[in-house]
Enzyme design. Structure first.
Site, PDB file in Angstrom:
ATOM      1  N   HIS A  63       0.934  -1.256   0.018  1.00 40.77           N
ATOM      2  CA  HIS A  63       0.031  -0.024   0.033  1.00 40.77           C
ATOM      3  C   HIS A  63       0.837   1.234  -0.074  1.00 40.77           C
ATOM      4  CE1 HIS A  63      -4.038  -1.777   1.613  1.00 40.77           C
ATOM      5  NE2 HIS A  63      -3.434  -2.605   0.690  1.00 40.77           N
ATOM      6  N   GLU A  65       1.254   3.672   2.109  1.00 44.61           N
ATOM      7  CA  GLU A  65       1.959   3.942   3.389  1.00 44.61           C
ATOM      8  C   GLU A  65       3.157   2.978   3.512  1.00 44.61           C
ATOM      9  OE1 GLU A  65      -2.593   4.804   4.075  1.00 44.61           O
ATOM     10  OE2 GLU A  65      -1.289   3.402   3.073  1.00 44.61           O
ATOM     11  N   SER A  90      -7.557   7.527   3.712  1.00 45.95           N
ATOM     12  CA  SER A  90      -7.299   6.874   5.221  1.00 45.95           C
ATOM     13  C   SER A  90      -6.714   5.514   5.210  1.00 45.95           C
ATOM     14  CB  SER A  90      -8.985   6.858   5.701  1.00 45.95           C
ATOM     15  OG  SER A  90      -8.928   6.416   6.955  1.00 45.95           O
ATOM     16  N   CYS A  92      -5.705   2.028   6.038  1.00 49.39           N
ATOM     17  CA  CYS A  92      -6.243   0.458   6.302  1.00 49.39           C
ATOM     18  C   CYS A  92      -5.725   0.016   7.565  1.00 49.39           C
ATOM     19  CB  CYS A  92      -6.127  -0.401   5.082  1.00 49.39           C
ATOM     20  SG  CYS A  92      -4.400  -1.244   5.117  1.00 49.39           S
ATOM     21  N   CYS A  95      -1.794  -0.818   7.356  1.00 51.37           N
ATOM     22  CA  CYS A  95      -1.292   0.414   7.362  1.00 51.37           C
ATOM     23  C   CYS A  95      -1.232   0.857   8.593  1.00 51.37           C
ATOM     24  CB  CYS A  95      -1.503   1.319   6.379  1.00 51.37           C
ATOM     25  SG  CYS A  95      -1.173   0.653   4.587  1.00 51.37           S
TER      26      CYS A  95
END
Length: 158
Positions: A63, A65, A90, A92, A95
């Site tokens: 992802h 992040e 936002s 998950c 992350c």
């Protein structure tokens, strides 16, 4: 890199770090991936950049992040505790777990309209959250989700 969803005034008023996260998201989109970007900032300097590369790398964990953290390299615990993570969407639960594991105290979120991550868990662990609900981030994700619903559902585990 041009930001196609921003007008000139929005672009110049935007926080430089969120602008960098959006640029990362656009890289991901342009590579055929999911347009989510992130940057890790330490003392006013970007030390890690990343974008969702699950599709490009055939990865289950890359992802935006996670990619930014990976690209920052190994840091001391004290350094993480002085960082702010900027992300276009936002975070998950995965992350969020990394944010908590490394003790990152602040997260700036581009938007949480298209996806609400584990923000309650971050707040419960005293992570300072700023949710900008930026029109650029919202529009970018809405367009992607409309065009690629199966890929999006895979990314969020549905």
């Amino acid at each position: 890199m041009a930001l196609p969803f921003l007008n000139y005034q929005q672009y110049h008023l935007m926080d430089n770090f969120m602008r960098a996260a959006i640029e990362e998201a656009l890289k991901g989109r342009n590579e055929g991936g999911i347009p989510i970007g992130s940057v890790l900032v330490h003392k006013g300097e970007i030390i890690g950049r990343g974008h969702n590369r699950r599709v490009q790398k055939g990865s289950v964990i890359l992802h935006g992040e996670m990619d930014a953290l990976e690209n920052a390299g190994r840091l001391t615990a004290a350094t993480y505790r002085e960082c702010t993570l900027y992300t276009t969407l936002s975070p998950c639960p995965m992350c969020t777990g990394a944010i908590l594991l490394y003790g990152i105290p602040r997260v700036v979120i581009g938007e949480n309209h298209t996806f609400m991550g584990a923000e309650d868990l971050l707040r419960a662990n005293n992570v300072e959250l700023t949710v900008e609900n930026d029109e650029t981030c919202i529009d970018m994700m809405q367009r992607f989700i409309e065009r690629h619903p199966t890929l999006w559902n895979e990314d969020i585990g549905e």
